[in-house]
Design an enzyme around this catalytic site. Structure first.
Site, PDB file in Angstrom:
ATOM      1  CG  ASP A   8      -3.584 -11.794   6.387  1.00  0.00           C
ATOM      2  OD1 ASP A   8      -3.564 -10.839   7.285  1.00  0.00           O
ATOM      3  OD2 ASP A   8      -2.673 -12.428   6.048  1.00  0.00           O
ATOM      4  CB  CYS A  65      -1.220  -9.344   5.547  1.00  0.00           C
ATOM      5  SG  CYS A  65       0.427  -8.641   4.802  1.00  0.00           S
ATOM      6  CB  THR A  67       4.865  -8.622   7.408  1.00  0.00           C
ATOM      7  OG1 THR A  67       4.485  -9.213   6.200  1.00  0.00           O
ATOM      8  CG2 THR A  67       5.272  -9.700   8.355  1.00  0.00           C
ATOM      9  CG  HIS A  98       9.396  11.445  -4.260  1.00  0.00           C
ATOM     10  ND1 HIS A  98      10.763  11.537  -4.014  1.00  0.00           N
ATOM     11  CD2 HIS A  98       9.126  12.899  -4.054  1.00  0.00           C
ATOM     12  CE1 HIS A  98      11.160  12.780  -3.753  1.00  0.00           C
ATOM     13  NE2 HIS A  98      10.120  13.580  -3.456  1.00  0.00           N
ATOM     14  CG  HIS A 133       8.632  13.008  -8.489  1.00  0.00           C
ATOM     15  ND1 HIS A 133      10.126  12.393  -7.771  1.00  0.00           N
ATOM     16  CD2 HIS A 133       8.669  14.345  -7.889  1.00  0.00           C
ATOM     17  CE1 HIS A 133      10.543  12.892  -7.076  1.00  0.00           C
ATOM     18  NE2 HIS A 133       9.915  14.287  -6.980  1.00  0.00           N
TER      19      HIS A 133
HETATM   20  C1  RB5 Z   1      -0.024 -14.874   7.845  1.00  0.00           C
HETATM   21  O1  RB5 Z   1       0.758 -15.572   8.697  1.00  0.00           O
HETATM   22  C2  RB5 Z   1       1.161 -13.820   7.329  1.00  0.00           C
HETATM   23  O2  RB5 Z   1       1.940 -14.713   6.625  1.00  0.00           O
HETATM   24  C3  RB5 Z   1       0.488 -12.829   6.365  1.00  0.00           C
HETATM   25  O3  RB5 Z   1      -0.134 -12.028   7.122  1.00  0.00           O
HETATM   26  C4  RB5 Z   1       1.546 -11.552   5.862  1.00  0.00           C
HETATM   27  O4  RB5 Z   1       2.330 -11.205   6.815  1.00  0.00           O
HETATM   28  C5  RB5 Z   1       2.284 -12.204   4.569  1.00  0.00           C
HETATM   29  O5  RB5 Z   1       3.143 -11.543   4.393  1.00  0.00           O
END
Ligand code: RB5
Length: 150
Positions: A8, A65, A67, A98, A133
């Site tokens: 993203d 993304c 996180t 695993h 596994h």
């Molecule tokens: C975008 O601001 C953020 O929410 C997205 O990139 C991600 O971290 C969502 O889990």
């Protein structure tokens, strides 16, 4: 090995580094977007990559993304996907050995390019160990099928 890539707007900064690594190491890949820094919904791109892997068109998926969390949540909604949310090399190796993870997700707001490449290398070069596994993964598939509406 064919790799599906998705990100993203919060993960687009790491993508050129990833694509350069894949090219230099001879991996075939397709970039499913996003392609701009405009704000977008990570779930759209996570779904595209997860479906491409689940349908057998790609061997592995890599999602970025902010996180890695949102991407991993949406990818794991697609039957057949085992997406690992990983920010260290040990976990990337372990999830291949695993869990036979077929998708990995990480966050550009969490790790830098160097660690990302070490994680990607571990994810792409570590084999599933099978054995005990495999039975555990069969149980995951059983749960998935129990709650699948399709
Ligand atoms: C975008 O601001 C953020 O929410 C997205 O990139 C991600 O971290 C969502 O889990």
């Amino acid at each position: 090995m064919k790799i599906a890539i998705g990100c993203d707007h919060a993960g687009i900064g790491l993508k050129p580094v990833l694509l350069d690594y894949l090219e230099k190491n001879g991996y075939e890949y397709e970039d499913f977007g996003t392609f701009t820094k405009d704000s977008c919904n990570y779930a759209e791109y996570g779904q595209k990559v997860a479906e491409a892997v689940a349908e057998g068109r790609f061997d592995r998926g890599i999602l970025i993304c902010g996180t890695g969390i949102g991407m991993s949540i949406v990818a794991n909604k697609v039957p057949g996907i085992r997406c690992a949310h990983c920010h260290d090399v040990f976990s990337a190796k372990a999830t291949r050995k695993h869990n036979d993870a077929n998708v990995i997700a990480f966050g550009e707001r969490v790790i830098g390019a160097g660690l990302m490449l070490d994680i990607v290398e571990a994810f792409l070069t570590t084999d599933f160990e099978g054995g005990r596994h495999a039975a555990r993964i069969a149980k995951i598939t059983e749960v998935e099928q129990k709650y699948s509406r399709s």
